[in-house]
Enzyme design. Structure first.
Site, PDB file in Angstrom:
ATOM      1  N   GLY A 173      80.484  -6.253  56.199  1.00 27.01           N
ATOM      2  CA  GLY A 173      79.731  -6.919  57.263  1.00 27.01           C
ATOM      3  C   GLY A 173      78.427  -6.234  57.655  1.00 27.01           C
ATOM      4  O   GLY A 173      77.379  -6.895  57.763  1.00 27.01           O
ATOM      5  N   GLY A 190      87.118  -5.844  57.508  1.00 27.08           N
ATOM      6  CA  GLY A 190      86.702  -6.985  58.329  1.00 27.08           C
ATOM      7  C   GLY A 190      87.433  -7.107  59.651  1.00 27.08           C
ATOM      8  O   GLY A 190      87.364  -8.136  60.313  1.00 27.08           O
ATOM      9  N   HIS A 208      88.671  -5.398  44.130  1.00 31.48           N
ATOM     10  CA  HIS A 208      88.594  -5.527  45.592  1.00 31.48           C
ATOM     11  C   HIS A 208      89.843  -6.250  46.090  1.00 31.48           C
ATOM     12  O   HIS A 208      90.355  -7.149  45.419  1.00 31.48           O
ATOM     13  CB  HIS A 208      87.331  -6.307  45.983  1.00 31.48           C
ATOM     14  CG  HIS A 208      87.042  -6.220  47.445  1.00 31.48           C
ATOM     15  ND1 HIS A 208      87.744  -6.948  48.378  1.00 31.48           N
ATOM     16  CD2 HIS A 208      86.161  -5.460  48.146  1.00 31.48           C
ATOM     17  CE1 HIS A 208      87.294  -6.639  49.587  1.00 31.48           C
ATOM     18  NE2 HIS A 208      86.337  -5.741  49.472  1.00 31.48           N
ATOM     19  N   SER A 258      85.402  -1.697  57.736  1.00 28.55           N
ATOM     20  CA  SER A 258      84.823  -1.665  59.077  1.00 28.55           C
ATOM     21  C   SER A 258      83.912  -0.458  59.321  1.00 28.55           C
ATOM     22  O   SER A 258      83.856   0.073  60.434  1.00 28.55           O
ATOM     23  CB  SER A 258      85.914  -1.741  60.149  1.00 28.55           C
ATOM     24  OG  SER A 258      86.592  -2.986  60.068  1.00 28.55           O
ATOM     25  N   LYS A 282      79.675  -9.824  49.613  1.00 30.09           N
ATOM     26  CA  LYS A 282      80.733 -10.846  49.489  1.00 30.09           C
ATOM     27  C   LYS A 282      80.100 -12.235  49.309  1.00 30.09           C
ATOM     28  O   LYS A 282      79.037 -12.327  48.682  1.00 30.09           O
ATOM     29  CB  LYS A 282      81.681 -10.765  50.691  1.00 30.09           C
ATOM     30  CG  LYS A 282      82.236  -9.339  50.872  1.00 30.09           C
ATOM     31  CD  LYS A 282      83.368  -9.228  51.846  1.00 30.09           C
ATOM     32  CE  LYS A 282      83.827  -7.775  51.939  1.00 30.09           C
ATOM     33  NZ  LYS A 282      84.965  -7.581  52.841  1.00 30.09           N
ATOM     34  N   GLU A 329      90.258  -8.465  48.162  1.00 32.35           N
ATOM     35  CA  GLU A 329      90.120  -9.923  48.262  1.00 32.35           C
ATOM     36  C   GLU A 329      90.361 -10.591  46.909  1.00 32.35           C
ATOM     37  O   GLU A 329      90.908 -11.692  46.838  1.00 32.35           O
ATOM     38  CB  GLU A 329      88.733 -10.273  48.850  1.00 32.35           C
ATOM     39  CG  GLU A 329      88.693  -9.957  50.343  1.00 32.35           C
ATOM     40  CD  GLU A 329      87.327  -9.541  50.873  1.00 32.35           C
ATOM     41  OE1 GLU A 329      86.309  -9.791  50.223  1.00 32.35           O
ATOM     42  OE2 GLU A 329      87.310  -8.938  51.974  1.00 32.35           O
ATOM     43  N   ASN A 343      78.462  -4.511  49.997  1.00 34.89           N
ATOM     44  CA  ASN A 343      79.160  -5.609  49.335  1.00 34.89           C
ATOM     45  C   ASN A 343      78.919  -6.851  50.182  1.00 34.89           C
ATOM     46  O   ASN A 343      79.522  -7.010  51.238  1.00 34.89           O
ATOM     47  CB  ASN A 343      80.663  -5.284  49.236  1.00 34.89           C
ATOM     48  CG  ASN A 343      81.465  -6.455  48.683  1.00 34.89           C
ATOM     49  OD1 ASN A 343      80.897  -7.457  48.242  1.00 34.89           O
ATOM     50  ND2 ASN A 343      82.778  -6.326  48.711  1.00 34.89           N
ATOM     51  N   GLU A 386      89.756   1.508  50.264  1.00 38.45           N
ATOM     52  CA  GLU A 386      89.572   0.477  51.275  1.00 38.45           C
ATOM     53  C   GLU A 386      90.936   0.012  51.770  1.00 38.45           C
ATOM     54  O   GLU A 386      91.545  -0.883  51.159  1.00 38.45           O
ATOM     55  CB  GLU A 386      88.823  -0.730  50.682  1.00 38.45           C
ATOM     56  CG  GLU A 386      87.436  -0.409  50.188  1.00 38.45           C
ATOM     57  CD  GLU A 386      86.521  -1.644  50.215  1.00 38.45           C
ATOM     58  OE1 GLU A 386      85.413  -1.508  50.738  1.00 38.45           O
ATOM     59  OE2 GLU A 386      86.929  -2.712  49.749  1.00 38.45           O
TER      60      GLU A 386
HETATM   61  O1  LIG Z   1      85.580  -4.981  52.007  1.00 43.97           O
HETATM   62  C1  LIG Z   1      84.715  -4.212  52.386  1.00 43.97           C
HETATM   63  C2  LIG Z   1      83.706  -3.700  51.436  1.00 43.97           C
HETATM   64  O2  LIG Z   1      84.056  -3.967  50.116  1.00 43.97           O
HETATM   65  C3  LIG Z   1      84.614  -3.784  53.787  1.00 43.97           C
HETATM   66  O3  LIG Z   1      84.259  -4.873  54.552  1.00 43.97           O
HETATM   67  P1  LIG Z   1      83.849  -4.641  56.121  1.00 43.97           P
HETATM   68  O4  LIG Z   1      82.839  -3.522  56.122  1.00 43.97           O
HETATM   69  O5  LIG Z   1      83.285  -5.959  56.550  1.00 43.97           O
HETATM   70  O6  LIG Z   1      85.116  -4.264  56.818  1.00 43.97           O
END
Ligand SMILES: O=C(CO)COP(=O)(O)O
Length: 255
Positions: free
Chosen positions: A234, A173, A95, A212, A11, A97, A9, A167
């Protein structure tokens, strides 16, 4: 046994050059991978470019969101029909976010889930608790509520050929992944909850872990029986790190 799915992802990251370089890197790093499904979800702006670049590879295309409407006066939105039209296979929905910054409700997400399925794509339903909910012992209750929104609106069959990504919000993150045992306990709960409705659907549904995940912790997460791959943020922006995660999932599947 379920074939794992590792999905990146991206983002709100990328530009023309980065999309080209990252996909070229992934194609060479992942050329020998056969026993793990792989997908990338670039920003919608770059989906068409990515679709051309992944030609001839096993990388599938994902999107990060879809609007609930198919067409019309909805300024700034992207429809499921458009995503399908440009070659998208997976659509991330719900998600955290989007739940936080765009106030997406469980009900809206369930409607989007139906629209994405109807368009012939695979929804990747993100669920998970916040840190406060985790500390209050509400992890299972929150996940159940998020699953029930889809189960009640669409029935358990909706999860046939669908993906769930657990998640935990506190792990996204932050560099603080759930431990393999912590994640496994929630994944097992998710599968058992769906099994109460339909055991066959529960057995085949892919449940990814996200939060993460990196080149160092992926292999141990994938040893768990109910962790069927990962949704990676990430670490999906670096071809070499993402490839290590994909290969770890493939190894665990073959073992
Ligand atoms: O939100 C995520 C994937 O959708 C996870 O993000 P990270 O791997 O950066 O923690």
């Amino acid at each position: 046994m379920r074939k794992p799915l590792v999905m990146g992802n991206w983002k709100l990251n990328g530009n023309n050059q980065m999309v080209k370089e990252l996909i070229e890197g992934l194609k060479s790093e992942l050329a020998t991978v056969t026993d793990c499904d792989v997908a990338i979800a670039p920003p919608s702006m770059y989906l068409s470019q990515a679709e051309l670049l992944i030609q001839g590879s096993k990388i599938a295309l994902g999107a990060q969101n879809a609007d609930v409407n198919i067409q019309g006066a909805f300024t700034g939105e992207t429809s499921a029909a458009m995503l399908k039209d440009v070659g998208v296979h997976y659509v991330i929905l719900g998600h955290s976010e989007r739940r936080t910054y765009h106030k997406e409700s469980n009900e809206l997400i369930a409607k989007k889930f139906a629209v994405v399925k109807a368009a012939g794509m695979t929804p990747v339903l993100c669920i998970g608790e916040t840190e406060a909910e985790n500390e209050a012992g509400q992890t299972e209750a929150v996940c159940q509520q998020q699953l029930d929104a889809v189960l009640n609106a669409l029935g358990s069959d909706a999860f046939n050929q669908a993906v769930i990504a657990y998640e935990p919000v506190w792990a996204i993150g932050t560099g603080k992944s759930a431990t393999p045992a912590q994640a496994q306990a929630v994944h097992q709960f998710i599968r058992q909850h769906i099994a109460k409705h339909d055991a066959k659907v529960a057995e085949q549904v892919i449940i990814q872990y996200g939060g993460s995940v990196n080149a160092d912790n992926a292999a141990e997460l994938f040893t768990q029986p109910d962790i069927d791959g990962a949704l990676v943020g990430g670490a999906s922006l670096k071809a070499d790190a993402f490839a290590v995660i994909v290969k770890a999932a493939e190894q665990a599947y073959k073992a």
